[in-house]
Each structure stands twice: as structure tokens, then as C-alpha cells.
Design a protein around this motif. Sequence first.
Motif, PDB file in Angstrom:
ATOM      1  N   ALA A   1      -0.582  -2.283  -0.023  1.00  0.00           N
ATOM      2  CA  ALA A   1      -1.050  -1.476   1.101  1.00  0.00           C
ATOM      3  C   ALA A   1      -2.476  -1.851   1.477  1.00  0.00           C
ATOM      4  CB  ALA A   1      -0.969   0.005   0.754  1.00  0.00           C
ATOM      5  N   ASN A   2      -2.841  -1.526   2.729  1.00  0.00           N
ATOM      6  CA  ASN A   2      -4.206  -1.666   3.240  1.00  0.00           C
ATOM      7  C   ASN A   2      -4.705  -3.105   3.220  1.00  0.00           C
ATOM      8  OD1 ASN A   2      -4.388   1.170   3.585  1.00  0.00           O
ATOM      9  ND2 ASN A   2      -4.892   1.387   1.409  1.00  0.00           N
TER      10      ASN A   2
ATOM     11  N   GLN B   1       0.966  -0.951   5.597  1.00  0.00           N
ATOM     12  CA  GLN B   1       1.087   0.460   5.274  1.00  0.00           C
ATOM     13  C   GLN B   1       1.356   0.639   3.783  1.00  0.00           C
ATOM     14  OE1 GLN B   1       4.206   1.855   7.838  1.00  0.00           O
ATOM     15  NE2 GLN B   1       3.180   1.177   9.725  1.00  0.00           N
ATOM     16  N   ALA B   2       1.637   1.869   3.399  1.00  0.00           N
ATOM     17  CA  ALA B   2       1.855   2.161   1.981  1.00  0.00           C
ATOM     18  C   ALA B   2       3.078   1.429   1.422  1.00  0.00           C
ATOM     19  CB  ALA B   2       2.011   3.667   1.775  1.00  0.00           C
TER      20      ALA B   2
END
Length: 432
Positions: free
Chosen positions: A56-57, A75-76
Motif C-alpha cells: 500500500a501507499n 491502495q490497501a
Amino acid sequence: MIALIGTITLSGTAIAATLPAPAGAPAAPAVVAPAQQPDGIDVSGTLRDQNGQPLANVKIVAERDGAPAAEATSQANGRWQLTVPAAGSYTFRLDETSLPPGTEVLQGETTREVTDGSLNTVVFRFGEEVSGSATGGFATFLRLLVDGIRFGLVIGISAVGLSLIFGTTGLTNFAHGEMVTIGAVIAWYVNVMGGVHLIPATIIAMLIGALLGAANELGIWRRLRRRGAGLIAQLVVSIGLSIALRYLVLIFFGGRSESFADYTAQTVRNYGPIALTDKDLSAIVIAVAVLLGVALLLQRTRIGKAMRAVSDNRDLAASSGINVDRVVLFVWMLGGALATLGGVLFALSELSSTVQYEMGFRLLLLMFAGVILGGLGTAYGALLGCLIVGILVQLSTLVLPLDLKYLGGLAVLIVILVFRPQGLLGSKARIG
């Protein structure tokens, strides 16, 4: 080692979805929306680590002509999506500052041809940072050694046909690299455009590659030999044929990079200090099995013994009743089929990851290096030489930048040939 693989899905059209109204609610009047023009091409993908866990990120940037065109953050669940303004060639780059701590980027950017309605794959390669300890250094060495063996086997499969053609005809075939490319392109069309699974698609492509090898022999090289063309003239023809075939592939396939529909996004599995995906392990097993089959063919079958006889002394083989033309035709067909398989395995590996119109041309120099190093005209020498070249190419990254890794294998080739010009398994030839 962490292999991050993002699958890109492209779409340039807007899709309207109508949801049913809740029970008892008044029906809404029908509204006809005006036709929407696509504002760009959506590009999406997923990032996962070697254990299949999403990342993520992580920031991904798409650039065109050196200028940012779009960007996204995973995303996650590791999913990311961005929209590029139009079709064309884009460079997709990861922002290294957004990566998890303790990772070292091996390949953080790649250039892909984005086209409306097609499916592309972007591969970002990472490696876990290793300490300066002996254990970490040995693990890195072992990983590169396995990568080199895998690369050498892929080169070897492609180069065995090249060596056998030289042994039976004396031709140095510069168009053999294009046979690798054409085989991979045919497999891609059958797999992606035809909807056939990659394994049967590869078998179909190998059969077509064998027919193309036969067409080469019957349509060009046999005619040149019967007209008395010398080996230098045939070499020049092979160079021209190589250029013509390369640009024919460029015309019909394009300059884009395409991935197969199967075995693209895979989890990296750890086997002790070695990390391999299932497709890489399968490639090693397939390559070893095929090369053992070629060895048994040469040693135990009538056609194999005839090939060795023609390679040793063509005139003596003909006088003993061997149909030399039939043997040479079989060699060309075998070389075309093996070149196709080598192209598919190379396009599946992390070294290429995609089918490109220049992939065979990039392998050609390494194929020649392996064949010459092992000994011209010997299939076993070609395999040994290609294994050495593949291992040295990968191990050279310990001291050389990735862009210069081919220099290590070619430098050792020069050194060995200075002391043994006939190659490792070649025999000395008396001239004069």
C-alpha cells in the motif's frame, strides 16, 4: 528478492450501469445521457510482495517525453489506477521514497506502449537489502548463480539449433535471432489473440517454427548451395534476411512490449536463500528436459547419428548412403522449433518479461558467444558455452552496473579464445 508485478488494464470507453430502484419506490423518469467521449486510457495494476501480500501507499508515476502524464498511489489491497491522456509510449516509474524500508530497487521503471483496448504488464523488480556479512554475500552469489543457470539454459535452447546448422552446413546464420522473435510473437498471437492457453500455444508455435525452418532451408539455403554460393555469400544473405525479418515483425507486431495472457503475475517462493517464481522453476525444468531429449536424440536415434556423421564429414556421410539433404532439412526444423521455445521462455523470464520485436536480436550476440565458447558445430559445446555465458553475465552484476552486465561474459569469451581458439569442446583443425 521481491518481485512486484502490476497488471495493467486498459480501457478507453465509458460504460453506463443502471441499478434497479428499491421495491415500492416511484419509478424515476428515463434520462438519456449524452454520448461521452473518452478522456483517456485507464491504466490499473496491483502490487504484491514475495509472500503475496499487497503493498500500500506506493506511488506510481507515468511520464511521456520526460514530462509527468499521470500518477497514482496503491491502495490497501495494492491496487492502483491512473489515466493517461492518449495512447503512446509511457515510462512507468515507482517513487522510491514511498517504498517499504529495507528494500533495494533493481528495476524501478519500465517503458511500455499503451494502446486502447489491449492488456499490458509492468514488472518492477526489487531485492531485499543484504548486509555486508558473509551469509548475505553468499546468498546473493547463490541467487545470481541460479539466475545465471536459468539464463544460460534459455540461451542454450535457442543456440543448439544455431550450432547444429553450422555443423551440418557451415552457415553462420545471423537470422537465427529473428527465429527466436518470430516464435515468441506467434505464441503471443495464439495465446492472447486466439485465447489458447500458453502451453498448447507454445506447442503450436513450435510446430510453426519448425515449418518456418523448413521453408528457410527449402526456399533459400538449399537453392544457394546448389548454385554454388560460397559461405561468405550465404553469411551476407543471412545478415540481410535478419534485417528484413526484424522489420517485418516491427511492421506487423509493432514496437510495443506485450505479455502473455498466462503466468504473468506470480508469487516469488523462497527455497532457502534462493527465490524463484513457479514459472522460473518450470522454465529450468523444461529447459533441462528438452536439452536432455536433444542429447538422447543425437546419441540414440538414427537421425541423430546421421546428423553427427554429416557434421563430422559431409562427403563421407553422403558416400556411405546418408541422405544429406534430408538430414539438413531436419536440422533446420529442429532449430526452428527450439528457437521458438527459447523465445517463449525468454519472454516469460524476468530478464525480458515481455515479447518485443528486438528480443531475438538482443540474444543473438550471447548465442554466438556461447556457441563459439563451447566449440562451433557441437551441440554439447553450445550448451556448455551458453551456461558459462549466462552465469558470468549474471555474476558480473556483483561488480558491474546492470546495463553493462553482458560485458563480463563477452570478456571471458575473448580470454578463453586467446588460449583455446577452437572452443572448450571443439577439436583442433589443421589448415593447409
